[in-house]
Design a protein around this motif. Structure first.
Motif, short mmCIF file in Angstrom:
data_model
loop_
_atom_site.label_atom_id
_atom_site.label_comp_id
_atom_site.label_asym_id
_atom_site.label_seq_id
_atom_site.Cartn_x
_atom_site.Cartn_y
_atom_site.Cartn_z
N GLY A 264 32.19 34.57 37.11
CA GLY A 264 33.32 34.81 36.77
C GLY A 264 34.30 35.11 38.08
N ILE A 265 35.50 34.94 37.86
CA ILE A 265 36.68 35.10 38.87
C ILE A 265 37.60 36.21 38.49
N ARG A 266 37.70 36.94 39.60
CA ARG A 266 38.63 38.13 39.58
C ARG A 266 39.73 37.90 40.40
N MET A 267 41.02 37.61 39.88
CA MET A 267 42.22 37.29 40.62
C MET A 267 43.00 38.66 40.87
N THR A 268 43.44 38.90 41.88
CA THR A 268 44.48 40.02 42.27
C THR A 268 45.70 39.49 42.50
N VAL A 269 46.75 39.95 41.93
CA VAL A 269 48.05 39.31 41.88
C VAL A 269 49.07 40.25 42.32
N THR A 270 49.43 39.70 43.47
CA THR A 270 50.42 40.70 44.44
C THR A 270 51.87 40.12 43.62
N ALA A 295 42.76 38.63 35.40
CA ALA A 295 44.01 38.68 36.21
C ALA A 295 44.41 40.02 36.44
N GLU A 296 44.56 40.75 37.37
CA GLU A 296 45.06 42.11 37.47
C GLU A 296 46.20 42.27 38.61
N PRO A 297 47.16 42.88 38.46
CA PRO A 297 47.97 43.35 39.54
C PRO A 297 47.54 44.07 40.52
N ALA A 298 47.71 43.61 41.81
CA ALA A 298 47.20 44.46 43.01
C ALA A 298 47.30 45.81 43.05
N TYR A 299 46.32 46.64 43.17
CA TYR A 299 46.09 48.04 43.20
C TYR A 299 47.00 48.53 44.37
N PRO A 308 55.08 46.20 47.47
CA PRO A 308 55.89 46.06 46.29
C PRO A 308 54.93 46.04 44.85
N SER A 309 55.21 46.73 43.93
CA SER A 309 54.19 46.80 42.68
C SER A 309 54.45 45.35 42.01
N ALA A 310 53.40 44.99 41.43
CA ALA A 310 53.23 43.80 40.54
C ALA A 310 52.98 44.06 39.05
N GLY A 476 30.93 50.15 27.20
CA GLY A 476 31.44 49.16 27.92
C GLY A 476 32.32 49.63 29.02
N CYS A 477 32.62 48.51 29.75
CA CYS A 477 33.28 48.99 30.96
C CYS A 477 34.45 47.76 31.43
N ALA A 478 35.52 48.02 31.83
CA ALA A 478 36.39 47.05 31.97
C ALA A 478 37.18 47.36 33.18
N CYS A 479 36.45 47.61 34.23
CA CYS A 479 37.08 48.39 35.26
C CYS A 479 38.27 47.39 35.84
N VAL A 480 39.40 48.02 36.45
CA VAL A 480 40.32 47.28 36.92
C VAL A 480 39.80 46.71 38.37
N SER A 481 38.76 47.24 38.83
CA SER A 481 37.99 46.70 39.86
C SER A 481 36.87 45.49 39.35
N CYS A 482 36.11 46.10 38.32
CA CYS A 482 34.90 45.28 38.21
C CYS A 482 35.13 44.32 37.04
N GLY A 483 36.13 44.76 35.95
CA GLY A 483 36.42 43.96 34.81
C GLY A 483 35.00 43.69 34.11
#
Ligand code: SF4
Ligand code: SF4
Length: 495
Positions: A264-270, A295-299, A308-310, A476-483
């Motif tokens: 799987g691909i995990r995208m971090t979005v700034t 896709a998750e906004p950058a933490y 800056p917040s995404a 289940g787990c849907a981590c903002v990190s691990c998804g």
């Protein structure tokens, strides 16, 4: 229009909490209902615990309000009531909210090994700020003990399966001898005891050729951090020498596709990358075959604190466009906390006994807390490996279990609560510390994307209503990190 009770975010809540005994033919509201305004005289009516939703007008919303308030003399026509009965919104039995029970000490059958804090990259937004502190490496002996513990639990529990995940704090492949030897040990244990083993790595996918060969031959899947278009990826994901890493990642993904290796691909979005999100997702869909794209906004922690917040409306708009592009390729784009269709009172494993080992032998329940120096170590490190046994801190465990969405006052009126599960507890702590949770910028994203999913469910079900048996997402787990999301191929994703 009369709509009663509490207002939170964009929804209005009507709780038919306890079903009263029916007297004669008096209809009774029997569901926790949320009414979400869409446009003039159009409302999304949502009963999460019934897995039911429809788009209605002011008249039906008022009817629901009347039912809630016991004004049964004004109760609509038979056809409308029959429709509501069919969705279990009226005259059904009591609802059962998801409530996980955790008896006794943790006895997990899945172990996550934080193999090292060392990393070959220096990503601008790294939550772990990898490379800035002295690297720590997990010894093989500790990895083996963690594996033996979950194998023992699997046997005691009569399970047929256990799981080993190699994770970060750094790049797990930087502790290569321990990664390969730990897996060999796990395979040996699986064979000796007739258990099935699944093993995953969460990685930046910058490998040597030999490492790639080994990974496709030995692991069941990988979660790859990749931000899409090479220029977008390279603007943040650079090597310790400052060079973009996209060429290496593309090489790994091509190899994975050629070998039919699951990933799987995990995208971090700034914030800066939001305008390129749709193009980036299209690039990934057109060129590679990931089982999942998240896709998750950058933490804004670690090296990204103060950036800056995404977590913005612009992210939601870009996500929607990217999701449509992905659908054009037959793919689904996911966001960790938007998961209408699941029922859970926990967002991730942090509040339900995730068993992850730091390089120094502490037990962590959170992917962001990978060593003892973490600012949140006090909260999330809930035990230690001690000689041949494991010591658990019961008080901390009970405290973590209590951080479920049903124990959080702020979330009580939110229509997304039984699928969101309260979102990332680590993030809530970063914002509010020990103070009372009062929502985050992610909440608006979660609600918008969850609403989209409910409307999509209605559209897929023929356009009138949605009503299906719930998938139980408990555990289940849907981590903002691990998804790690159990709806889709089982590949944990991380930053
Ligand atoms: S954390 Fe989730 S459940 Fe709570 S208010 Fe935000 S979106 Fe709703
Ligand atoms: S979602 Fe948040 S609380 Fe859960 S494991 Fe990830 S960082 Fe930790």
């Amino acid at each position: 229009m009369r709509i009663p009770l509490r207002r939170q975010g964009c929804s209005l809540q009507m709780k038919g909490s306890t079903v009263r005994a029916q007297s004669g033919n008096t209809p009774v509201l029997s569901a926790e209902i949320y009414v979400i305004p869409l446009e003039a005289n159009r409302f999304l009516v949502y009963a999460p615990l019934r897995h039911a939703a429809f788009v209605g007008n002011t008249g039906i919303v008022n009817l629901l309000a009347d039912l809630r308030e016991g004004r049964t003399e004004e109760c609509g026509n038979d056809e409308t009531l029959e429709f509501l009965r069919r969705l279990e919104i009226v005259d059904a039995g009591p609802e059962t909210p998801p409530r996980e029970v955790f008896p006794g000490e943790p006895n997990p059958v899945s172990v996550t090994l934080f193999l090292t804090t060392a990393c070959n990259l220096r990503c601008a937004y790294c939550y772990a700020a990898a490379g800035e502190n002295k690297a720590r490496y997990m010894p093989l002996d500790l990895a083996r003990r963690g594996i033996d513990f979950v194998v023992g639990n699997a046997l005691r529990r009569g399970e047929t399966h256990f799981e080993v995940n190699f994770h970060g704090g750094g790049e797990p492949s930087r502790n290569w001898p321990v990664l390969t030897a730990a897996l060999a040990h796990a395979r040996g244990q699986a064979e000796a005891h007739g258990l099935k083993l699944t093993a995953y790595v969460a990685t930046n996918a910058v490998f040597s050729e030999n490492q790639l060969d080994w990974i496709v031959a030995h692991l069941d899947g990988a979660s790859v951090s990749c931000d899409g278009l090479p220029e977008v990826h390279d603007s943040n994901r650079v090597t310790s020498g400052g060079k973009g890493s996209s060429a290496s990642v593309i090489h790994s993904l091509r190899r994975f596709d050629a070998e039919d290796f699951s990933y799987g691909i995990r995208m971090t979005v700034t914030a800066a990358a939001i305008p390129r999100l749709a193009d980036s997702v299209e690039y990934l869909c057109a060129n590679f075959r990931p089982g999942q794209i998240q896709a998750e906004p950058a933490y804004q922690i670690g090296r990204w604190a103060g950036a800056p917040s995404a977590e913005t409306e612009a992210f939601v708009a870009a996500f929607r466009e990217a999701r449509e592009r992905a659908r054009g390729y037959g793919r689904e784009l996911t966001f960790s906390a938007a998961r209408a269709g699941t029922l859970t009172n926990h967002f991730c494993g942090a509040t339900q006994d995730l068993f992850a080992l730091t390089p120094d032998g502490s037990i962590s329940s959170c992917y962001e807390v990978f060593d003892e120096s973490s600012p949140r170590a006090k909260t999330f490190l809930y035990g230690r490996s001690s000689n041949e046994s494991w010591r658990f801190d019961r008080e901390k465990i009970v405290f973590l279990h209590r951080q479920s969405v049903d124990n959080r006052a702020w979330c009580a009126g939110c229509f997304a609560r039984w699928s969101c599960g309260g979102d990332c507890y680590h993030k809530a702590l970063a914002i509010y510390g020990e103070g009372e949770f009062a929502g985050t910028d992610r909440c608006a994203i979660i609600r918008e994307l969850t609403k989209d999913q409910i409307l999509a469910h209605i559209a897929e079900a023929g356009g009138v209503f949605w009503h299906t048996p719930p998938e139980n997402a408990a555990g289940g787990c849907a981590c903002v990190s691990c998804g790690d999301d159990k709806r889709i191929p089982r590949v944990p994703l991380l930053i």
